[in-house]
Design an enzyme around this catalytic site. Structure first.
Site, PDB file in Angstrom:
ATOM      1  CD  GLU A 193      66.670  74.931  44.037  1.00  0.00           C
ATOM      2  OE1 GLU A 193      66.554  76.143  44.203  1.00  0.00           O
ATOM      3  OE2 GLU A 193      65.899  74.264  43.322  1.00  0.00           O
ATOM      4  CG  ASN A 194      65.509  70.534  49.097  1.00  0.00           C
ATOM      5  OD1 ASN A 194      64.972  70.525  48.004  1.00  0.00           O
ATOM      6  ND2 ASN A 194      64.929  70.023  50.175  1.00  0.00           N
TER       7      ASN A 194
END
Length: 219
Positions: A47-48
């Site tokens: 998710e980064n």
């Protein structure tokens, strides 16, 4: 014999299917990228803002600019892409991720999960866990069956602040593979050398045992 973290990751890797887009949470789930079964292709998302993560780099090959959501150095596969958090969470909230693999502090027999905060301890933030559990339809939890005190982490009801409600589908621990059902934790497999009684004693929540329980095949 209870499994180690690597063996838990190997067992979860058997749940991967060709063409899956998979989000790997922090902790044990990140190890799954090292054990993709032969003959299938999957895309790991973090998710980064990474799509196309590969296995962890060998010592000396790390690139400090290429990291996962847990700030661990990673490798990327040919065709990998990098993007901002808005795009990453659009993928998650838009339900474009086929499988989410998360760690947990507690899981309740109805599928509730607590994995982001212990009261009294400082945390940096909830991260992407709440978005993941709210959006994903297929969630597997990788965790130890008990805590350091020997107390069960598979409970009738979570005691810690919840991350998501009724969302966990399957759990792989160092002792067993379990499916979350309407009636409780259904025991599917047991770790090599671990008895059903051992698992029963380590499980506070309702444990459903039907017939002979096969040993988990890791390798």
């Amino acid at each position: 014999m209870a499994l180690g973290k690597t063996d838990i990751a190997k067992r979860i890797a058997k749940e991967l299917k060709d063409g899956y887009f998979v989000n790997l949470g922090i902790g044990i789930p990140t190890l799954v990228a090292n054990y993709i079964p032969e003959g299938i292709e999957v895309e790991f998302q973090s998710e980064n803002g990474v799509l196309g993560m590969g296995p962890f780099p060998f010592e000396g090959d790390e690139d400090a600019d290429i990291i996962n959501a847990g700030k661990q150095t990673i490798t990327t596969l040919p065709g990998a892409s990098f993007f901002d958090s808005a795009t990453s969470f659009a993928m998650i909230r838009g339900q474009h991720v086929d499988l989410t693999i998360l760690g947990a502090m507690e899981v309740a027999e109805n599928g509730d999960i607590a994995n982001w905060k212990i009261p009294g301890k400082m945390v940096k933030g909830m991260g992407g866990a709440m978005d993941l559990v709210a959006s994903a339809e297929n969630i597997i939890v990788a965790m130890m069956h008990t805590n350091k005190k020997g107390e069960s982490k598979l409970l009738k009801q979570c005691s810690l602040p919840l991350t998501g409600v009724g969302c966990v589908k399957k759990i792989v621990t160092n002792l067993a593979v379990l499916e979350v059902t309407e009636k409780g934790f259904k025991l599917l497999e047991r770790a090599p050398g671990v008895s059903v009684e051992d698992i029963q004693n380590a499980t506070e929540g309702t444990l459903i045992i039907e017939g002979e329980i096969p040993e988990m095949i890791v390798d």
